[in-house]
Design an enzyme around this catalytic site. Sequence first.
Site, short mmCIF file in Angstrom:
data_model
loop_
_atom_site.label_atom_id
_atom_site.label_comp_id
_atom_site.label_asym_id
_atom_site.label_seq_id
_atom_site.Cartn_x
_atom_site.Cartn_y
_atom_site.Cartn_z
N HIS A 32 64.20 53.64 69.51
CA HIS A 32 63.89 55.06 69.24
C HIS A 32 63.41 55.79 70.49
O HIS A 32 63.38 57.02 70.50
CB HIS A 32 62.81 55.15 68.15
N ASP B 64 61.07 61.88 76.07
CA ASP B 64 61.11 61.63 74.63
C ASP B 64 62.47 61.05 74.27
O ASP B 64 63.49 61.53 74.79
CB ASP B 64 60.92 62.96 73.88
P1 ADQ Z 1 57.76 60.35 67.67
O1 ADQ Z 1 57.32 60.12 69.08
O2 ADQ Z 1 56.73 60.18 66.64
O3 ADQ Z 1 59.03 59.48 67.31
P2 ADQ Z 1 59.30 62.83 66.85
O4 ADQ Z 1 60.73 62.50 66.97
O5 ADQ Z 1 59.01 64.23 67.24
O6 ADQ Z 1 58.31 61.90 67.67
O7 ADQ Z 1 58.91 62.68 65.34
C1 ADQ Z 1 57.67 63.02 64.84
C2 ADQ Z 1 57.74 63.23 63.32
O8 ADQ Z 1 56.44 63.26 62.78
C3 ADQ Z 1 58.41 64.53 62.94
O9 ADQ Z 1 59.13 64.35 61.77
C4 ADQ Z 1 57.24 65.48 62.75
O10 ADQ Z 1 57.45 66.52 61.84
C5 ADQ Z 1 56.19 64.55 62.22
N1 ADQ Z 1 54.85 65.01 62.67
C6 ADQ Z 1 54.43 65.15 63.93
N2 ADQ Z 1 53.17 65.62 63.95
C7 ADQ Z 1 52.80 65.79 62.68
C8 ADQ Z 1 51.62 66.26 62.02
N3 ADQ Z 1 50.56 66.70 62.69
N4 ADQ Z 1 51.60 66.27 60.70
C9 ADQ Z 1 52.67 65.85 59.99
N5 ADQ Z 1 53.81 65.42 60.53
C10 ADQ Z 1 53.88 65.38 61.85
C11 ADQ Z 1 59.80 58.42 67.94
C12 ADQ Z 1 60.34 58.77 69.34
C13 ADQ Z 1 61.14 60.06 69.27
C14 ADQ Z 1 62.26 59.93 68.26
C15 ADQ Z 1 61.73 59.43 66.94
C16 ADQ Z 1 62.85 59.10 65.96
O11 ADQ Z 1 59.26 58.89 70.27
O12 ADQ Z 1 61.69 60.39 70.55
O13 ADQ Z 1 62.88 61.20 68.05
O14 ADQ Z 1 60.94 58.25 67.09
O15 ADQ Z 1 63.76 58.20 66.52
#
Ligand code: ADQ
Length: 459
Positions: free
Chosen positions: A155, A362
């Site tokens: 990921h 990311d």
């Molecule tokens: P993350 O680093 O966690 O994921 P991201 O892809 O942005 O980052 O996903 C975060 C998820 O959590 C989103 O669905 C977002 O809405 C939710 N989220 C974030 N903050 C929140 C909050 N305060 N309250 C509720 N929900 C919240 C890892 C990798 C990424 C990759 C994903 C998926 O680091 O690059 O995109 O996995 O593969």
Amino acid sequence: MSRLVVVSNRVADPSQPQSGGLAVAVGDALQNGNGIWFGWNGEIQEGAEKSGVTLERSGGVTLATQPLSQREYDTYYLGYANRALWPVFHYRLDLAEFDTAALDGYRSVNQRFAKSIAALVDDDDLIWIHDYHLIPLAAELRKLGVENRIGFFLHIPFPPPEIVSAVPDHVWLFDTLHAYDVVGFQTEQDASNFKRYVEQTADSAGPVTHPFRNGTRKMTAHTFPIGIDVDSFVEMANTKKASDRIRRLTRGDVRNHIIGVERLDYSKGLPDRFRSFRRFLEKYPDQRKKTVLMQIAPPTRGELAAYAEIRTELEQLSGAINGAFGDFDWTPVRYIHRSVPRDTLAALFRGSKVGLVTPLRDGMNLVAKEYVAAQDADDPGVLILSRFAGAAADLEEALIVNPYDADEVAKAMHLAVTMEADERIDRHKRLLARVRGRDISSWQTAFLAELRGDATAKP
Ligand code: ADQ
């Protein structure tokens, strides 16, 4: 009938709101079938090394979980996965710490998980392993005689070989990837970094006939950009509850809400973002009082020094901005440290004129896609996106910025809050088509087709 067995470090309850991208994506992928989700239950228990697997049904999924012992948590999870691999994979060798006890813990938890999974799977089950915590898991399963098709999806980014080869024991670590049938990456750049790594290590270790051939098993590496469940986000952003929230958010003089949402992590570029917002307020004084930056960032991995430091830094930065620019009737930065239900997030995205997604590195970034999905197509907001997020490879109509360049980001903020409706509508239409074109279901369909060895399906 063959089942899907998903394995990830953390198993989350699919019926609860999640704040990690993996939890969201995997939870959605498993809803559709008679799947099993195996992993750590999030608990630390004395004697966990000897614990069995707990099975329970939740949200249409069988959860198969085990606790970790304190020692396993300190070594496998904090020590190796998050103090060594996470920073390296995010191009932060300066923050990486390597030690042998951590690596030993990482290996032994992967061995323990392998034993539990071997006892759980039937011969024709597909096994899909996720992320950097579990790289050697397939190699351990193979040692136990598991011959099922096994896939791995990373990921997070895969950096260039010049960076990953700084990991002590990298040859052992990345060699275990050859025990998989399919290895998936988020972007072409990650896949090409991996191919380059394999070629260079093979060169230094002696000639090989095929870079991905190891004994009799042939591993293939491909790109499978992850997406979101677009319709559910569109729906959440369109409810009556959402419009009430948006009305409350947008009353008063503040016309421009800029929103940032992510786990509190140094890879997400939050201090640079706050500095860019400060620059925006300095350079465009006419926007003061009309603009607010709302940053939602629940803390994660608080035991690690790098995470505690970033929290302090952000509190200082937001305090300094509010002190220097704020007034009785206006607080420029609203900084919220907790998880928010997904329908609230959808409403906040829809009510915000600008989605600010500026990670320093990311894998993909699902927030960028969620922001696009949540917009009102007749009056959409503008996405500002870091060129170092995997999502930038696809979401070309966002305002693409270098997150290290505060002037450039400040300029993009100004462009976003002053952009005419025609241009916003046009950019949003194209972005939404891209987000729909690569959604969560096309991601899992493409990966699973490849894992099944279905020759007609190409990612
Ligand atoms: P993350 O680093 O966690 O994921 P991201 O892809 O942005 O980052 O996903 C975060 C998820 O959590 C989103 O669905 C977002 O809405 C939710 N989220 C974030 N903050 C929140 C909050 N305060 N309250 C509720 N929900 C919240 C890892 C990798 C990424 C990759 C994903 C998926 O680091 O690059 O995109 O996995 O593969």
